[in-house]
Design a protein around this motif. Structure first.
Motif, PDB file in Angstrom:
ATOM      1  N   VAL A 160      50.383  18.068  -5.187  1.00 19.64           N
ATOM      2  CA  VAL A 160      49.950  19.185  -6.564  1.00 19.64           C
ATOM      3  C   VAL A 160      51.737  19.569  -6.420  1.00 19.64           C
ATOM      4  N   GLY A 161      52.590  19.283  -4.764  1.00 19.37           N
ATOM      5  CA  GLY A 161      54.434  20.554  -5.209  1.00 19.37           C
ATOM      6  C   GLY A 161      55.081  18.811  -5.973  1.00 19.37           C
ATOM      7  N   THR A 162      54.217  17.805  -5.427  1.00 18.17           N
ATOM      8  CA  THR A 162      55.105  17.155  -5.852  1.00 18.17           C
ATOM      9  C   THR A 162      55.241  16.836  -7.831  1.00 18.17           C
ATOM     10  N   ALA A 163      53.962  16.993  -7.789  1.00 17.30           N
ATOM     11  CA  ALA A 163      53.309  17.154  -9.514  1.00 17.30           C
ATOM     12  C   ALA A 163      54.493  18.877  -9.958  1.00 17.30           C
ATOM     13  N   VAL A 164      54.165  19.283  -9.413  1.00 16.42           N
ATOM     14  CA  VAL A 164      55.118  20.505 -10.210  1.00 16.42           C
ATOM     15  C   VAL A 164      56.825  20.927  -9.879  1.00 16.42           C
ATOM     16  N   ILE A 165      57.336  19.512  -9.294  1.00 13.77           N
ATOM     17  CA  ILE A 165      58.711  19.227  -9.559  1.00 13.77           C
ATOM     18  C   ILE A 165      59.093  18.580 -10.525  1.00 13.77           C
ATOM     19  N   ALA A 166      58.247  17.313 -10.112  1.00 14.40           N
ATOM     20  CA  ALA A 166      58.063  16.542 -11.907  1.00 14.40           C
ATOM     21  C   ALA A 166      57.975  16.976 -13.080  1.00 14.40           C
ATOM     22  N   ASP A 167      56.752  17.967 -13.279  1.00  9.49           N
ATOM     23  CA  ASP A 167      56.467  18.443 -14.789  1.00  9.49           C
ATOM     24  C   ASP A 167      57.758  19.272 -14.590  1.00  9.49           C
ATOM     25  N   SER A 168      58.231  19.930 -13.671  1.00  5.47           N
ATOM     26  CA  SER A 168      59.635  21.302 -13.881  1.00  5.47           C
ATOM     27  C   SER A 168      60.641  19.993 -14.507  1.00  5.47           C
ATOM     28  N   VAL A 169      60.976  19.098 -14.043  1.00 11.46           N
ATOM     29  CA  VAL A 169      61.727  18.409 -14.266  1.00 11.46           C
ATOM     30  C   VAL A 169      61.552  18.093 -15.879  1.00 11.46           C
ATOM     31  N   MET A 170      60.471  17.431 -15.806  1.00 11.10           N
ATOM     32  CA  MET A 170      60.129  16.932 -17.450  1.00 11.10           C
ATOM     33  C   MET A 170      60.490  18.399 -18.459  1.00 11.10           C
ATOM     34  N   ILE A 171      60.351  19.495 -17.770  1.00  7.32           N
ATOM     35  CA  ILE A 171      59.666  20.408 -18.892  1.00  7.32           C
ATOM     36  C   ILE A 171      61.143  20.446 -19.011  1.00  7.32           C
ATOM     37  N   VAL A 172      62.281  20.140 -18.619  1.00  3.39           N
ATOM     38  CA  VAL A 172      64.103  20.722 -18.423  1.00  3.39           C
ATOM     39  C   VAL A 172      64.371  19.900 -19.499  1.00  3.39           C
ATOM     40  N   LEU A 173      64.108  18.550 -18.733  1.00  7.46           N
ATOM     41  CA  LEU A 173      64.370  17.907 -20.436  1.00  7.46           C
ATOM     42  C   LEU A 173      63.941  17.561 -21.674  1.00  7.46           C
ATOM     43  N   PHE A 174      62.483  17.757 -21.823  1.00  5.96           N
ATOM     44  CA  PHE A 174      61.965  18.518 -22.709  1.00  5.96           C
ATOM     45  C   PHE A 174      62.327  19.418 -22.985  1.00  5.96           C
ATOM     46  N   VAL A 175      63.077  20.202 -22.603  1.00 12.52           N
ATOM     47  CA  VAL A 175      63.886  21.661 -23.519  1.00 12.52           C
ATOM     48  C   VAL A 175      65.088  20.871 -23.957  1.00 12.52           C
ATOM     49  N   ILE A 176      65.910  20.696 -22.811  1.00  5.65           N
ATOM     50  CA  ILE A 176      67.436  19.981 -23.427  1.00  5.65           C
ATOM     51  C   ILE A 176      67.380  18.793 -25.307  1.00  5.65           C
ATOM     52  N   TYR A 177      66.479  18.520 -24.996  1.00  5.53           N
ATOM     53  CA  TYR A 177      66.230  17.162 -25.854  1.00  5.53           C
ATOM     54  C   TYR A 177      66.096  18.505 -26.950  1.00  5.53           C
ATOM     55  N   LEU A 178      64.652  19.498 -27.170  1.00  2.00           N
ATOM     56  CA  LEU A 178      64.922  20.185 -28.444  1.00  2.00           C
ATOM     57  C   LEU A 178      65.870  20.982 -28.386  1.00  2.00           C
TER      58      LEU A 178
END
Length: 99
Positions: A72-90
């Motif tokens: 879950v710790g790895t998933a939280v880090i990966a999901d956080s990175v994806m959220i940042v990338l999504f926001v940057i794209y948007l």
């Protein structure tokens, strides 16, 4: 459950919930792939996937800190990175052309 949370839940309901969770993750993945090829739904797909990831992270950080040492710790880090990338794209994406 074992690899993500370090625990096994032996109850028929747990299997239903786990399979449902997997199905929802799969559907969001399909939505993101579809959004990659269809610009009209791209932003919608990113927003929905991002909201799902934020909810997961908030649940883990508020109720499941004990599980951070597992997958879950790895998933939280990966999901956080994806959220940042999504926001940057948007924020930086240009509106789709409507020729």
């Amino acid at each position: 459950m074992q690899s993500n949370f370090g625990e096994v839940v032996d109850h028929p309901v747990a299997e239903i919930i786990t399979r449902n969770w997997g199905g929802l993750i799969g559907l969001i993945g399909v939505m993101l792939i579809y959004g990659a090829f269809v610009p009209a739904v791209r932003k919608y797909s990113l927003v929905i996937a991002g909201i799902s990831k934020v909810i997961f992270i908030l649940l883990i950080l508020s109720l499941g800190k004990a599980y951070m040492g597992f997958g879950v710790g790895t998933a939280v880090i990966a999901d956080s990175v994806m959220i940042v990338l999504f926001v940057i794209y948007l924020l930086l994406a240009r509106p789709p052309r409507t020729d």
